[in-house]
Design an enzyme around this catalytic site. Sequence first.
Site, PDB file in Angstrom:
ATOM      1  N   CYS B  36       0.815  -1.213   0.000  1.00  8.07           N
ATOM      2  CA  CYS B  36       0.000   0.000   0.000  1.00  8.07           C
ATOM      3  C   CYS B  36       0.848   1.262   0.000  1.00  8.07           C
ATOM      4  CB  CYS B  36      -0.911   0.043   1.206  1.00  8.07           C
ATOM      5  SG  CYS B  36      -1.608  -1.525   1.584  1.00  8.07           S
ATOM      6  N   ASP B  38       2.995   2.375   2.573  1.00  5.05           N
ATOM      7  CA  ASP B  38       3.383   2.978   3.854  1.00  5.05           C
ATOM      8  C   ASP B  38       3.735   1.899   4.871  1.00  5.05           C
ATOM      9  OD1 ASP B  38       2.772   5.870   3.498  1.00  5.05           O
ATOM     10  OD2 ASP B  38       0.720   5.138   3.221  1.00  5.05           O
ATOM     11  N   CYS B  61       5.183   8.193   1.934  1.00 10.26           N
ATOM     12  CA  CYS B  61       5.177   9.522   1.341  1.00 10.26           C
ATOM     13  C   CYS B  61       5.625  10.567   2.362  1.00 10.26           C
ATOM     14  CB  CYS B  61       3.794   9.836   0.801  1.00 10.26           C
ATOM     15  SG  CYS B  61       2.504   9.604   2.008  1.00 10.26           S
ATOM     16  N   CYS B 105      -2.043   8.408   7.245  1.00 14.30           N
ATOM     17  CA  CYS B 105      -0.645   8.336   7.696  1.00 14.30           C
ATOM     18  C   CYS B 105      -0.553   8.609   9.190  1.00 14.30           C
ATOM     19  CB  CYS B 105       0.215   9.356   6.959  1.00 14.30           C
ATOM     20  SG  CYS B 105       0.382   9.012   5.210  1.00 14.30           S
TER      21      CYS B 105
END
Lengths: 396, 150
Positions: B36, B38, B61, B105
């Site tokens: 995915c 992360d 990211c 995140c």
Amino acid sequence: MFVYADNAATTALSETALAAMTAALRDTYGNPSSLHRKGQEASDALRHARETMAHYLGAQPSEIYFTGCGTEADNWAIRYGAKAGAAKGKRHLISTPIEHHAVLHTLQALEKEGFEVTYLPVYDNGVVRLEDLEKAIRPDTALVTVMYANNEIGSIQPIPEIGALCHEKGVLFHTDAVQAAGHLPIDVQAQHIDMLSLSGHKFHGPKGVGLLYCRKGIPIKPFIEGGAQERGKRAGTEALPSIIGMAAAFRESCEHMEENRRKVSALRDKLIAGLSRIPYSRLTGDPVNRLPGMVSFCFEGIEGESLLLRLDMAGICASSGSACTSGSLDPSHVLLAIGLPHEIAHGSLRLSLCEYNTEEQVDYILEQVPQVVRTLREMSPVWAHMMENRENPYKD
Amino acid sequence: MAMDYSEKVMEHFAHPHNVGVIEDADGVGEVGNAKCGDIMKMYLKIKDGIIEDVKFQTFGCASAIATSSMATDLIKGKPVEDALKLTNQAVVEALDGLPAVKVHCSVLAEQAIKAALADYYKRQGIENDISKCADCENGCCGHDHGAEEA
Ligand SMILES: Cc1ncc(COP(=O)(O)O)c(C=O)c1O
């Protein structure tokens, strides 16, 4: 240093196009449909631009329809091809899984409307094979649409061969040449192309203007209804300054195509050779049959958006097909279609060069990218896992 | 993309705090999935109920890196009980906000700390009921946790 290396996304306007557009915006303000002198002046300029575009495509001016963008030309061609086929009971379309969304989303909409689409395999180099196309063509195939060159990995398709095969089988052939136009030689006659889309802003022309070439004798129907512009096929007062700018840029790109190709592909090859030295990196797309300016890589153990933003901080404008940059959970459909696993596709970087780039800029990119990749790897648990049973290339 | 991030996010992304590994950590937690895009791994050094040191490794990211950096800042030097109460909202606020598509995140950062604390308790032989998010531990964390949804 500032380096613009995202020319596949869009290009800077050329000085020639800017001058032509400035003059047109100021002086050629008439409506080409008006009968008075200002209208006729505009009409002459429009005709001239059409002749220029046709000339460099090997087409007739009467086969050129100006549109609002490349996306519109793609939508129009594919919708028309599907509809014309359906009228004869043909509801099968053929394409590839690596098309631009302008094509893919149109095809997906048509699938919902009952059309069947075969997506040809593109293998790990992102290129279709003729034998697959030959097998896919059926008596009820209405249209084949295959992009000329890919916008993420630069792979160039065997367009003349695909065109010849389509014509042999009596199937309509459209190509999205948005990335190819102005960079690769196009001759719609010799390459057996029935319909072709291009867009002004990928060869130093303006944004928001494109065209559809449609071979004489194909009774294309309007996509946008209204006035009688574009011989009744595409309504709306012509965006003359943009059309003039696109024609000026296209002439310039085509006149200097060979010299630009030589310069840009030398820069590209230097960049590819340098980036290939980064451990656990891989070039994506066909190593030989690729757009002159296209450098596309995946770096294992890191994520593309971080890479992109760190490069931006260093003054380098690039692009990535990672999920984070696409705003979805999946990385680019192109990278997945060429067989890359998700975790590798997330680490993609696209640097797309043009003739305005210099060797100093390439050297600067080659200085920055390995450093940024290393910094991100050194904070990545994925990289740490990878290195558990391997020799870490960054151990001093 | 960069335009959507606050200055704070860009600052923590450009110069993240607490990056690295603690070799003799008292608790380690890893959440997320490379598929995915992360993954976060947190290392804790805990003495007398206080988080003496914390380090992280993150694959992801800019916002994944920035939230890891901020979350570790927020718990460093704090009692374990406080760290357990850290919410993703607090991380988002400390970063002056995150774009909506990046809020997951911060959830991942919260979950990584909780996973490291759960590991610490386990090593201590202490019962705990730190809530785990199965998705964050195993699958794709492209979601906001119901309670935190704004
Ligand atoms: C291959 C391809 N097709 C279509 C388009 C769309 O063109 P436009 O931006 O003019 O709509 C692009 C570029 O964005 C492209 O790269």
